[in-house]
Write an enzyme that holds these catalytic residues in place. Sequence first.
Site, mmCIF file in Angstrom:
data_model
loop_
_atom_site.group_PDB
_atom_site.id
_atom_site.type_symbol
_atom_site.label_atom_id
_atom_site.label_comp_id
_atom_site.label_asym_id
_atom_site.label_seq_id
_atom_site.Cartn_x
_atom_site.Cartn_y
_atom_site.Cartn_z
ATOM 1 N N ASP A 63 -90.846 10.254 -101.264
ATOM 2 C CA ASP A 63 -91.187 8.935 -100.733
ATOM 3 C C ASP A 63 -91.832 9.010 -99.356
ATOM 4 O O ASP A 63 -91.870 10.063 -98.722
ATOM 5 C CB ASP A 63 -89.943 8.029 -100.705
ATOM 6 C CG ASP A 63 -88.708 8.729 -100.143
ATOM 7 O OD1 ASP A 63 -88.855 9.775 -99.499
ATOM 8 O OD2 ASP A 63 -87.599 8.228 -100.361
ATOM 9 N N ASN A 129 -75.901 2.811 -100.708
ATOM 10 C CA ASN A 129 -75.829 1.886 -101.851
ATOM 11 C C ASN A 129 -76.207 2.577 -103.163
ATOM 12 O O ASN A 129 -76.446 1.912 -104.159
ATOM 13 C CB ASN A 129 -76.720 0.662 -101.604
ATOM 14 C CG ASN A 129 -78.190 1.042 -101.422
ATOM 15 O OD1 ASN A 129 -78.560 2.208 -101.575
ATOM 16 N ND2 ASN A 129 -79.027 0.065 -101.103
ATOM 17 N N GLU A 136 -84.054 1.336 -104.989
ATOM 18 C CA GLU A 136 -82.911 0.536 -104.562
ATOM 19 C C GLU A 136 -82.161 -0.030 -105.781
ATOM 20 O O GLU A 136 -82.692 -0.028 -106.893
ATOM 21 C CB GLU A 136 -83.426 -0.620 -103.692
ATOM 22 C CG GLU A 136 -84.102 -0.177 -102.392
ATOM 23 C CD GLU A 136 -83.109 0.204 -101.284
ATOM 24 O OE1 GLU A 136 -81.939 0.527 -101.586
ATOM 25 O OE2 GLU A 136 -83.522 0.167 -100.112
HETATM 26 C C1 GLP Z 1 -83.491 7.503 -97.156
HETATM 27 C C2 GLP Z 1 -84.361 8.357 -98.086
HETATM 28 C C3 GLP Z 1 -83.552 8.936 -99.210
HETATM 29 C C4 GLP Z 1 -82.309 9.585 -98.651
HETATM 30 C C5 GLP Z 1 -81.460 8.548 -97.965
HETATM 31 C C6 GLP Z 1 -80.181 9.124 -97.404
HETATM 32 O O1 GLP Z 1 -83.325 6.223 -97.604
HETATM 33 N N1 GLP Z 1 -85.440 7.627 -98.652
HETATM 34 O O2 GLP Z 1 -84.343 9.875 -99.926
HETATM 35 O O3 GLP Z 1 -81.587 10.194 -99.692
HETATM 36 O O4 GLP Z 1 -82.222 8.035 -96.887
HETATM 37 O O5 GLP Z 1 -80.412 9.704 -96.163
HETATM 38 P P1 GLP Z 1 -79.421 10.634 -95.415
HETATM 39 O O6 GLP Z 1 -79.464 11.944 -96.120
HETATM 40 O O7 GLP Z 1 -79.942 10.725 -94.018
HETATM 41 O O8 GLP Z 1 -78.081 10.004 -95.464
#
Ligand code: GLP
Length: 234
Positions: A63, A129, A136
């Site tokens: 992404d 979530n 989402e």
């Molecule tokens: C963002 C990214 C996800 C990731 C999530 C969790 O929303 N788009 O790909 O898995 O954050 O992030 P973290 O690993 O910092 O908790």
Amino acid sequence: MDVKIVSSQEEGAQIALKIFQDQLAKNNASVFGLATGSSPIAFYEAAVNSDIDFTKATSINLDEYVGLDGNNDQSYIYFMKSNLFDKKPFKVNYLPNGMAKDLAAETKRYDQIIDDNPIDLQILGIGRNGHIGFNEPGTPFDITTHVVDLTPSTIEANARFFENKDAVPRQAISMGIGSIMKSKKIILFAYGESKAQAIKDTIEGSVTTHVPASVLQNHNDVTVIIDQAAASLL
Ligand code: GLP
């Protein structure tokens, strides 16, 4: 799902590194699906410090934020360069272009890249979530690359990386759940108590679009690497 509860992120990184090395031993031109966020950082560090050779491999990221370019230190292209690509070169690195003028055309271009380069091994983090990539809750399981309006909970969770909540982009381009599920192997990392409920719902809950990561129960080769805190509700 193969659930591995580890005592540190470094231990989790070594488990993942072994899976990457096994994949490269089979085919040094493998395609790796990569993720951003804090969860894969220990793995990228371990990869950088290893003698692993990615120069024949391809990467495809999950992404990118809409509106951030590669000079912005919160863009995912910046994150990937500084954590991995500048230190471990690949043959080619693909990410969605968050600056594309025509976002619909950009999602089509990205789908073509994924079709042309089937993913051998996909890394995932998980949102609080239950989101994967930026898919989402409520996102259909068969969706391909799409433009996402980020939920208030995701904006809140990611605000820590920005000056304030208002600076967090409101949209992102994300690989779809349908494409993620086509990856031959998947590794999901989750660390810390804030992920405990999402991990419980993902592993023990019913398969529902309300918890996007629960779809992984339908995949036949998923390794979930979590610490005690993320595993605390299992
Ligand atoms: C963002 C990214 C996800 C990731 C999530 C969790 O929303 N788009 O790909 O898995 O954050 O992030 P973290 O690993 O910092 O908790």
